[in-house]
Motif scaffolding. Structure first.
Motif, PDB file in Angstrom:
ATOM      1  N   TRP A 167      -1.456  12.013  -1.716  1.00  0.00           N
ATOM      2  CA  TRP A 167      -0.600  11.446  -2.628  1.00  0.00           C
ATOM      3  C   TRP A 167      -1.295   9.790  -3.003  1.00  0.00           C
ATOM      4  O   TRP A 167      -2.019   9.233  -2.213  1.00  0.00           O
ATOM      5  N   GLU A 168      -1.096   9.490  -4.364  1.00  0.00           N
ATOM      6  CA  GLU A 168      -1.220   8.037  -4.632  1.00  0.00           C
ATOM      7  C   GLU A 168      -0.231   7.359  -5.383  1.00  0.00           C
ATOM      8  O   GLU A 168       0.524   8.105  -5.840  1.00  0.00           O
ATOM      9  N   LYS A 169      -0.069   6.126  -4.951  1.00  0.00           N
ATOM     10  CA  LYS A 169       1.211   5.329  -5.718  1.00  0.00           C
ATOM     11  C   LYS A 169       0.721   3.861  -6.298  1.00  0.00           C
ATOM     12  O   LYS A 169      -0.065   3.252  -5.504  1.00  0.00           O
ATOM     13  N   LYS A 170       1.030   3.681  -7.364  1.00  0.00           N
ATOM     14  CA  LYS A 170       0.682   2.388  -8.083  1.00  0.00           C
ATOM     15  C   LYS A 170       1.826   1.612  -7.883  1.00  0.00           C
ATOM     16  O   LYS A 170       2.921   1.704  -8.365  1.00  0.00           O
ATOM     17  N   LEU A 171       1.690   0.062  -7.159  1.00  0.00           N
ATOM     18  CA  LEU A 171       2.769  -0.553  -6.981  1.00  0.00           C
ATOM     19  C   LEU A 171       2.595  -1.905  -7.829  1.00  0.00           C
ATOM     20  O   LEU A 171       1.470  -2.284  -8.366  1.00  0.00           O
ATOM     21  N   GLN A 172       3.778  -2.513  -8.152  1.00  0.00           N
ATOM     22  CA  GLN A 172       3.764  -3.971  -8.687  1.00  0.00           C
ATOM     23  C   GLN A 172       3.402  -4.764  -7.512  1.00  0.00           C
ATOM     24  O   GLN A 172       4.124  -4.855  -6.401  1.00  0.00           O
ATOM     25  N   VAL A 173       2.300  -5.572  -7.692  1.00  0.00           N
ATOM     26  CA  VAL A 173       1.902  -6.490  -6.458  1.00  0.00           C
ATOM     27  C   VAL A 173       2.581  -7.885  -6.713  1.00  0.00           C
ATOM     28  O   VAL A 173       2.320  -8.707  -5.725  1.00  0.00           O
ATOM     29  N   GLY A 174       3.097  -8.280  -7.835  1.00  0.00           N
ATOM     30  CA  GLY A 174       3.603  -9.547  -7.870  1.00  0.00           C
ATOM     31  C   GLY A 174       2.470 -10.542  -8.484  1.00  0.00           C
ATOM     32  O   GLY A 174       2.900 -11.409  -9.179  1.00  0.00           O
ATOM     33  N   ALA A 175       1.263 -10.723  -7.811  1.00  0.00           N
ATOM     34  CA  ALA A 175       0.274 -11.517  -8.045  1.00  0.00           C
ATOM     35  C   ALA A 175      -0.339 -11.465  -9.539  1.00  0.00           C
ATOM     36  O   ALA A 175      -0.318 -10.131 -10.021  1.00  0.00           O
ATOM     37  N   VAL A 176      -0.690 -12.369 -10.063  1.00  0.00           N
ATOM     38  CA  VAL A 176      -1.104 -12.416 -11.258  1.00  0.00           C
ATOM     39  C   VAL A 176      -2.381 -11.507 -11.615  1.00  0.00           C
ATOM     40  O   VAL A 176      -2.546 -10.658 -12.497  1.00  0.00           O
ATOM     41  N   LEU A 177      -3.345 -11.438 -10.474  1.00  0.00           N
ATOM     42  CA  LEU A 177      -4.341 -10.640 -10.572  1.00  0.00           C
ATOM     43  C   LEU A 177      -4.543  -9.815  -9.520  1.00  0.00           C
ATOM     44  O   LEU A 177      -4.974  -8.479 -10.033  1.00  0.00           O
ATOM     45  N   SER A 178      -4.244 -10.134  -8.512  1.00  0.00           N
ATOM     46  CA  SER A 178      -4.537  -8.972  -7.437  1.00  0.00           C
ATOM     47  C   SER A 178      -3.870  -9.304  -6.076  1.00  0.00           C
ATOM     48  O   SER A 178      -3.436 -10.150  -5.826  1.00  0.00           O
ATOM     49  N   THR A 179      -4.275  -8.354  -5.059  1.00  0.00           N
ATOM     50  CA  THR A 179      -3.665  -8.563  -3.924  1.00  0.00           C
ATOM     51  C   THR A 179      -4.706  -8.356  -2.928  1.00  0.00           C
ATOM     52  O   THR A 179      -5.776  -7.341  -2.943  1.00  0.00           O
ATOM     53  N   SER A 180      -4.854  -9.035  -1.745  1.00  0.00           N
ATOM     54  CA  SER A 180      -5.581  -8.807  -0.734  1.00  0.00           C
ATOM     55  C   SER A 180      -4.755  -8.836   0.505  1.00  0.00           C
ATOM     56  O   SER A 180      -5.123  -8.664   1.788  1.00  0.00           O
ATOM     57  N   SER A 181      -3.356  -8.556   0.404  1.00  0.00           N
ATOM     58  CA  SER A 181      -2.676  -8.124   1.565  1.00  0.00           C
ATOM     59  C   SER A 181      -2.767  -6.814   2.497  1.00  0.00           C
ATOM     60  O   SER A 181      -3.233  -5.913   1.798  1.00  0.00           O
ATOM     61  N   GLY A 182      -2.610  -6.981   3.594  1.00  0.00           N
ATOM     62  CA  GLY A 182      -2.703  -5.881   4.520  1.00  0.00           C
ATOM     63  C   GLY A 182      -1.638  -4.820   4.422  1.00  0.00           C
ATOM     64  O   GLY A 182      -0.427  -5.187   3.764  1.00  0.00           O
TER      65      GLY A 182
END
Length: 222
Positions: A167-182
């Motif tokens: 499966w694959e899920k697209k999340l809103q990450v909140g950041a303007v451009l990207s996320t590098s969170s674990g």
């Protein structure tokens, strides 16, 4: 009154404020971020320069040239070495039952990056799954699955043995451009997203259980 800049031939935005290399496409327009050439980014990426090219058909390509990548050398006592699609800059390397799992990063465009499964004996690639953008943090293994999140907030659940997408899920990450969170998991739940917007997903099917928005973070949840 809103102005549609795409009608005025807008094809890309170029940023330098976020101090990291990142690129994605949204609504047909590229968001291009370049870090400081001399010192790399706050995402711990190596220092380098971004080259952007636009041809006569308005097609955009971009390459990030890292300065110190040319200094990398295979150790003299290495048993084997394997070239991967992308650069292994951020992801933890996992070893299990004779197999090595690693995800790669590529901030050029078009990007070539993804999740690799290698033989621990000779480094041969057992399978490769191309992600939509760079994986800039950890990957997780369970009994039969592998989980990862790319910097656009796409979460992937793969069959650990074959690399097939479950499966694959697209999340809103909140950041303007990207996320590098674990990402992390516990008691049937996967926690992903960013420091601004955390989402809990069911490990089994990727369905969303809850998300929590932290309004003190700089965000763009559109």
């Amino acid at each position: 009154k809103e102005l549609d800049l795409k009608k005025h031939n807008l094809i890309a935005w170029v940023f330098g404020h976020y101090h990291n290399h990142f690129i994605n496409e949204k609504l047909g327009v590229l968001n291009i971020c370049a870090s400081t050439p001399g010192s790399g980014g706050i995402d711990s990426s190596a220092s380098g320069s971004r080259i952007i090219k636009i041809d006569d058909t308005d097609s955009v390509t971009s390459e990030v040239h890292y300065y110190d990548m040319s200094l990398a050398r295979t150790p003299e006592n290495a048993v084997w070495a394997t070239d991967l699609k992308g650069k292994a800059l951020f992801c933890n390397t996992l070893y299990e039952n004779g197999l090595v799992y690693i995800a790669t990063n590529d901030d050029s465009w078009p990007c070539v990056c993804g999740i690799h499964c290698l033989s621990g004996d000779d480094g041969s690639i057992k399978w490769f799954y191309a992600t939509k953008n760079s994986v800039k943090n950890n990957i997780l293994l369970t009994d039969d699955r592998l989980y990862a999140q790319d910097c656009e907030g796409n979460v992937y659940c793969l069959d650990k043995a074959t690399g097939a997408l479950i499966w694959e899920k697209k999340l809103q990450v909140g950041a303007v451009l990207s996320t590098s969170s674990g990402i992390c998991m516990d008691e049937g739940m996967l926690y992903a997203g960013s420091s601004a917007l955390v989402t809990a997903l069911n490990l089994s099917d990727g369905s969303e259980v809850w998300n929590h928005f932290y309004p003190n973070k700089q965000t763009d949840t559109s």
